[in-house]
Design a protein around this motif. Structure first.
Motif, PDB file in Angstrom:
ATOM      1  N   ARG A 116       0.812  -1.229   0.000  1.00 54.50           N
ATOM      2  CA  ARG A 116       0.000   0.000   0.000  1.00 54.50           C
ATOM      3  C   ARG A 116       0.843   1.275   0.000  1.00 54.50           C
ATOM      4  O   ARG A 116       0.343   2.341  -0.307  1.00 54.50           O
ATOM      5  CB  ARG A 116      -0.942   0.005   1.205  1.00 54.50           C
ATOM      6  CG  ARG A 116      -1.951  -1.115   1.185  1.00 54.50           C
ATOM      7  CD  ARG A 116      -2.876  -0.983  -0.006  1.00 54.50           C
ATOM      8  NE  ARG A 116      -3.726  -2.163  -0.103  1.00 54.50           N
ATOM      9  CZ  ARG A 116      -4.149  -2.670  -1.240  1.00 54.50           C
ATOM     10  NH1 ARG A 116      -3.827  -2.133  -2.373  1.00 54.50           N
ATOM     11  NH2 ARG A 116      -4.908  -3.730  -1.242  1.00 54.50           N
ATOM     12  N   VAL A 117       2.140   1.150   0.304  1.00 57.00           N
ATOM     13  CA  VAL A 117       3.000   2.335   0.335  1.00 57.00           C
ATOM     14  C   VAL A 117       3.349   2.785  -1.086  1.00 57.00           C
ATOM     15  O   VAL A 117       3.153   3.925  -1.461  1.00 57.00           O
ATOM     16  CB  VAL A 117       4.278   2.082   1.162  1.00 57.00           C
ATOM     17  CG1 VAL A 117       5.226   3.257   1.082  1.00 57.00           C
ATOM     18  CG2 VAL A 117       3.913   1.769   2.602  1.00 57.00           C
ATOM     19  N   ASP A 118       3.877   1.859  -1.897  1.00 57.16           N
ATOM     20  CA  ASP A 118       4.303   2.251  -3.247  1.00 57.16           C
ATOM     21  C   ASP A 118       3.551   1.505  -4.354  1.00 57.16           C
ATOM     22  O   ASP A 118       3.961   1.522  -5.498  1.00 57.16           O
ATOM     23  CB  ASP A 118       5.808   2.100  -3.411  1.00 57.16           C
ATOM     24  CG  ASP A 118       6.302   0.669  -3.219  1.00 57.16           C
ATOM     25  OD1 ASP A 118       5.458  -0.242  -3.053  1.00 57.16           O
ATOM     26  OD2 ASP A 118       7.528   0.466  -3.225  1.00 57.16           O
ATOM     27  N   ALA A 119       2.453   0.841  -3.991  1.00 60.63           N
ATOM     28  CA  ALA A 119       1.611   0.102  -4.944  1.00 60.63           C
ATOM     29  C   ALA A 119       2.381  -0.984  -5.686  1.00 60.63           C
ATOM     30  O   ALA A 119       2.003  -1.382  -6.786  1.00 60.63           O
ATOM     31  CB  ALA A 119       0.925   1.052  -5.925  1.00 60.63           C
ATOM     32  N   ALA A 120       3.447  -1.478  -5.090  1.00 60.45           N
ATOM     33  CA  ALA A 120       4.260  -2.508  -5.720  1.00 60.45           C
ATOM     34  C   ALA A 120       3.668  -3.896  -5.485  1.00 60.45           C
ATOM     35  O   ALA A 120       3.072  -4.167  -4.445  1.00 60.45           O
ATOM     36  CB  ALA A 120       5.687  -2.449  -5.183  1.00 60.45           C
ATOM     37  N   LYS A 121       3.863  -4.770  -6.463  1.00 58.61           N
ATOM     38  CA  LYS A 121       3.406  -6.154  -6.355  1.00 58.61           C
ATOM     39  C   LYS A 121       4.490  -7.062  -5.784  1.00 58.61           C
ATOM     40  O   LYS A 121       4.181  -8.082  -5.178  1.00 58.61           O
ATOM     41  CB  LYS A 121       2.980  -6.671  -7.735  1.00 58.61           C
ATOM     42  CG  LYS A 121       1.795  -5.945  -8.325  1.00 58.61           C
ATOM     43  CD  LYS A 121       1.496  -6.465  -9.720  1.00 58.61           C
ATOM     44  CE  LYS A 121       0.366  -5.674 -10.369  1.00 58.61           C
ATOM     45  NZ  LYS A 121       0.120  -6.118 -11.753  1.00 58.61           N
TER      46      LYS A 121
END
Length: 195
Positions: A116-121
């Motif tokens: 949720r911080v950098d929208a990374a998977k």
């Protein structure tokens, strides 16, 4: 043993898993948009025999039309013979709930959750992979994910799936998962097993 019979049950469960080969295969993570949700116009979808369905994801409760290729079922199940399958998509829990049943795929595959911080998977993928090698099929690897991938210790392969918007003006263009991309992933897994 500490834990008593519960501990013994877990030991026997792990031995059974080992016998069945569960946990020995590398993981494969599938994205939805651009990989299984094909970006083609409605008329071209119809000409190609693709299925247009409307779904309402829990994560964003509005109607979405997705375009699925029934042949992707066989492609994904081919991957599943070589990989432990999982979802690596912003659809998160909606992928097994809405997309898997439409393609006749298992609804029990694990889901890698988005950071949720950098929208990374990638952080979620690493958690599900639990140190195992993995392949990730996605059409749009973000800069944040590319940065995370530079620090991944286990063997991995990112297969970028071409996902251009295709319409009647260029009907031969390919978009989404293909047999060639599936074979690329399988070849990587085979090469990995010979190391």
């Amino acid at each position: 043993l500490p834990g008593g019979f519960g501990t013994m049950e877990e030991i026997f469960e792990m031995l059974t898993w080992r016998q069945l080969g569960i946990g020995n295969k590398p993981c494969a993570f599938l994205d939805v948009d651009g990989v299984l949700n094909h970006f083609v116009s409605a008329d071209l979808a119809e000409r190609r025999g693709l299925r247009r369905i409307t779904v309402v994801p829990q994560s964003l409760p509005v109607e979405f039309t997705v375009i699925l290729d029934p042949a992707d079922r066989d492609r994904v199940l081919r991957l599943a013979r070589h990989f432990e399958m999982a979802w690596g998509t912003t659809w998160e829990e909606d992928a097994p709930r809405l997309i898997a049943p439409q393609l006749g795929l298992p609804t029990t595959w694990p889901v890698a959750h988005i950071d949720r911080v950098d929208a990374a998977k990638v952080p979620g993928i690493l958690e599900v992979a639990a140190g195992r090698p993995f392949v990730w099929l996605d059409d749009d690897v973000s800069p944040a994910d590319r940065e995370h991938l530079t620090r991944v210790p286990q063997p991995h392969r990112v297969i970028e799936v071409p996902a251009p918007w295709v319409d009647h003006r260029d009907p031969r263009r390919v978009t989404g998962l293909t047999d060639e991309l599936v074979q690329e992933a399988i070849d990587w897994a085979r090469e990995l097993s010979t190391r």
